[in-house]
Write an enzyme that holds these catalytic residues in place. Structure first.
Site, mmCIF file in Angstrom:
data_model
loop_
_atom_site.group_PDB
_atom_site.id
_atom_site.type_symbol
_atom_site.label_atom_id
_atom_site.label_comp_id
_atom_site.label_asym_id
_atom_site.label_seq_id
_atom_site.Cartn_x
_atom_site.Cartn_y
_atom_site.Cartn_z
ATOM 1 N N CYS A 53 -0.612 4.101 2.113
ATOM 2 C CA CYS A 53 -0.371 3.977 3.555
ATOM 3 C C CYS A 53 1.100 4.238 3.902
ATOM 4 O O CYS A 53 1.399 4.891 4.899
ATOM 5 C CB CYS A 53 -0.699 2.568 4.062
ATOM 6 S SG CYS A 53 -2.113 1.775 3.337
ATOM 7 N N ASP A 54 2.011 3.694 3.120
ATOM 8 C CA ASP A 54 3.411 3.628 3.548
ATOM 9 C C ASP A 54 4.377 4.482 2.733
ATOM 10 O O ASP A 54 5.547 4.586 3.089
ATOM 11 C CB ASP A 54 3.895 2.161 3.496
ATOM 12 C CG ASP A 54 3.127 1.290 4.483
ATOM 13 O OD1 ASP A 54 2.672 1.822 5.509
ATOM 14 O OD2 ASP A 54 2.983 0.082 4.230
ATOM 15 N N CYS A 61 0.822 -1.216 0.000
ATOM 16 C CA CYS A 61 0.000 0.000 0.000
ATOM 17 C C CYS A 61 0.854 1.263 0.000
ATOM 18 O O CYS A 61 1.377 1.668 1.041
ATOM 19 C CB CYS A 61 -0.937 -0.005 1.202
ATOM 20 S SG CYS A 61 -1.994 1.448 1.287
#
Ligand code: NAP
Length: 310
Positions: free
Chosen positions: A136-137, A133
């Protein structure tokens, strides 16, 4: 007989549980194979509204769970392997053979990212370099070189997103033509920060002395030549697998197994009293907040339908 059984404890399932519990439906939530859902494998969540400093995925899910149980939602560990949803009294059978009967069902069983199954992938998953992701990251790889695996729209989207932070983005694609839509493919191919390694697959994720990713061993599938590509992040974007096996007989699914909501609604199915929410029925957005939104809608629809049956 239960009023409503919610399948899954990711963002969709637990949000549905909060709404159903606050509506006095006394919902039963079955945990499924990954309690807490996909967010429990993410280190930091920075894009969930309400957490200006970010929150780690596990803690966020713990908060949602506490919020749901505070209003009376009950949770049980059970994995549903068979579902009879077309009848008035719906039946859910667990892989342990237990049978649950319910008036309404909310299927929020999520999806799992397709993985590569190569050495180093599992070992460096979650905070050590390997992730599924970018949203997200990505920000954790500021000014670093990263690798994105895949040639579809997701891989292109991830690669383009990562150019905001990373010094260079290497895309590995197993063929010599992207699967992505031409607009996405053009953007990727024209981007000065993105290098596409055609006909190339990753063979192994390699760790440095501190246990985090140092490089990937890659192979050109046409020449069979192997080499090392240095990078600190490894973003796998080769598609998702929805967790919908037990429901595919009774509910409409697309060719990839995603549940198809009824026209005009994001969460209703063609069966009365059966609703879907989150990644098992969404292959476009796949965000915690969109899953939570669908969970809310599904619980409200279930509440209205149950009221109409009285
Ligand atoms: P996808 O279209 O199925 O693409 C998966 C990619 O991963 C393909 O390029 C495939 O290679 C590659 N791949 C699969 N297994 C692999 C393996 N074991 N090793 C190496 N490469 C592998 O999946 P997606 O990109 O997640 O997209 C899913 C759906 O969502 C699509 O319909 C897409 O259009 C849509 N989507 C749309 C947007 C958007 O419009 N903004 C954004 C994201 C997703 P091959 O090409 O060789 O098969």
């Amino acid at each position: 007989m239960e009023n409503v059984i919610i399948l899954g404890t990711g963002c969709a399932g637990l949000t549905a549980a909060i709404y159903a519990a606050r509506a006095n439906l006394n919902p039963l939530v079955l945990e499924g194979g990954q309690p807490g859902g996909q967010l429990t494998t993410t280190s930091e969540v920075e894009n969930f509204p309400g957490w200006p400093e970010g929150i780690d995925g596990f803690t966020l899910m713990d908060h949602l769970r506490k919020q749901a149980t505070r209003f009376g939602a009950r949770t049980q560990f059970a994995q549903v392997s068979e579902a009879k949803l077309h009848r008035e009294d719906k039946e859910l059978v667990t892989d342990g053979g237990e049978v649950y009967k319910t008036k309404a069902v909310i299927v929020a069983t999520g999806a799992r990212p397709r993985l590569l199954d190569i050495p180093g992938e599992k070992e460096m998953f979650g905070g050590k370099g390997v992730t599924t992701c970018a949203t997200c990251d990505g920000a954790f790889y500021r000014d670093m070189e990263v690798i994105v695996v895949g040639g579809g729209d997701s891989a292109c989207e991830e690669a383009l997103f990562l150019t905001r932070f990373c010094s260079r983005v290497h895309m590995l694609h197993r063929r010599d033509e992207l699967r992505a839509s031409s607009i996405m493919a053009d953007r990727v191919m024209e981007h000065e920060k993105i290098d596409i390694h055609w006909d190339t697959v990753p063979v192994e994720v390699l760790a440095g002395g501190d246990g985090t990713m140092r490089a990937a061993k890659i192979r050109n599938v046409k020449t069979n030549e192997e080499s090392e590509l240095e990078a600190k992040g490894f973003f796998i974007a080769i598609g998702h697998i929805p967790n919908t096996g037990p429901f595919a007989q009774d509910l409409h699914v697309d060719d990839k197994g995603y549940l198809i909501p009824e026209n005009g609604s994001q969460v209703k199915t063609h069966l009365p009293g059966v609703y879907v929410a989150g990644d098992c029925a969404d292959q476009v957005y796949r965000q915690a907040i969109t899953a939570a939104g669908m969970g809310c809608q599904a619980a409200m629809e279930a509440e209205r339908w149950l009221a109409s049956q009285e």
